[in-house]
Scaffold this motif. Structure first.
Motif, PDB file in Angstrom:
ATOM      1  N   ASN A   1       2.905   1.614  -3.151  1.00  0.00           N
ATOM      2  CA  ASN A   1       2.048   1.628  -4.339  1.00  0.00           C
ATOM      3  C   ASN A   1       2.508   0.592  -5.369  1.00  0.00           C
ATOM      4  O   ASN A   1       2.673   0.892  -6.554  1.00  0.00           O
ATOM      5  CB  ASN A   1       1.993   3.031  -4.954  1.00  0.00           C
ATOM      6  CG  ASN A   1       0.812   3.189  -5.878  1.00  0.00           C
ATOM      7  OD1 ASN A   1      -0.184   2.484  -5.751  1.00  0.00           O
ATOM      8  ND2 ASN A   1       0.920   4.112  -6.815  1.00  0.00           N
TER       9      ASN A   1
ATOM     10  N   LYS B   1      -2.036   5.698   7.248  1.00  0.00           N
ATOM     11  CA  LYS B   1      -2.250   4.490   6.440  1.00  0.00           C
ATOM     12  C   LYS B   1      -1.703   3.256   7.159  1.00  0.00           C
ATOM     13  O   LYS B   1      -2.348   2.203   7.189  1.00  0.00           O
ATOM     14  CB  LYS B   1      -1.588   4.627   5.073  1.00  0.00           C
ATOM     15  CG  LYS B   1      -2.229   5.661   4.186  1.00  0.00           C
ATOM     16  CD  LYS B   1      -1.444   5.824   2.900  1.00  0.00           C
ATOM     17  CE  LYS B   1      -1.971   6.978   2.075  1.00  0.00           C
ATOM     18  NZ  LYS B   1      -1.126   7.230   0.895  1.00  0.00           N
TER      19      LYS B   1
ATOM     20  N   LYS C   1       0.825  -1.211   0.000  1.00  0.00           N
ATOM     21  CA  LYS C   1       0.000   0.000   0.000  1.00  0.00           C
ATOM     22  C   LYS C   1       0.859   1.262   0.000  1.00  0.00           C
ATOM     23  O   LYS C   1       0.638   2.179  -0.795  1.00  0.00           O
ATOM     24  CB  LYS C   1      -0.924  -0.020   1.222  1.00  0.00           C
ATOM     25  CG  LYS C   1      -1.777   1.204   1.384  1.00  0.00           C
ATOM     26  CD  LYS C   1      -2.849   1.260   0.348  1.00  0.00           C
ATOM     27  CE  LYS C   1      -3.807   2.415   0.629  1.00  0.00           C
ATOM     28  NZ  LYS C   1      -4.846   2.494  -0.363  1.00  0.00           N
TER      29      LYS C   1
END
Length: 126
Positions: free
Chosen positions: A46, A77, A43
């Protein structure tokens, strides 16, 4: 913005003036990464899981670098995945409790860098 007596009021937000470039690393807890660490790395970087699988070869894996606001967004995140990470240089905008724990660890000469481990709703330094 003005106060009641029509004198101007200003606020000082330290993050606005912080020009430091911070780097963040994913810390693998065991001998091999777990599913949460794979998902978090994927995540933040990316990339897909296959690419993340190829890159997670070390105990400490570089995820990225950026200014204080980028680190703040990245930490939000990462909080979803409950993984350990390290910020270099030490990130001064962590919660007060984390900073106190870091100071204790630093006095004990356990670590000179911040490494935050998140479990459940609690965050603590490793």
């Amino acid at each position: 913005m003005t106060q009641d007596n029509n004198t101007p009021a200003t606020s000082y937000i330290p993050m606005l003036y912080d020009k430091t470039v911070y780097a963040i690393y994913l810390i693998i807890k065991g001998s091999k990464y777990n599913h949460a660490e794979l998902k978090a790395f994927s995540k933040i970087c990316n990339i897909n899981y296959l690419e993340a699988n190829q890159k997670l070869k070390h105990k400490k894996n570089f995820m990225g670098k950026g200014n204080a606001y980028w680190i703040k967004d990245t930490l939000q995140k990462l909080s979803l995945y409950h993984v350990a990470y390290e910020i270099v240089p030490p990130y001064p905008y962590l919660q007060e409790e984390q900073n106190k724990t870091y100071q204790i660890l630093h006095k004990l000469k356990i670590s000179d860098k911040i490494c935050v481990c998140v479990e459940g709703n609690r965050q603590f330094l490793m």
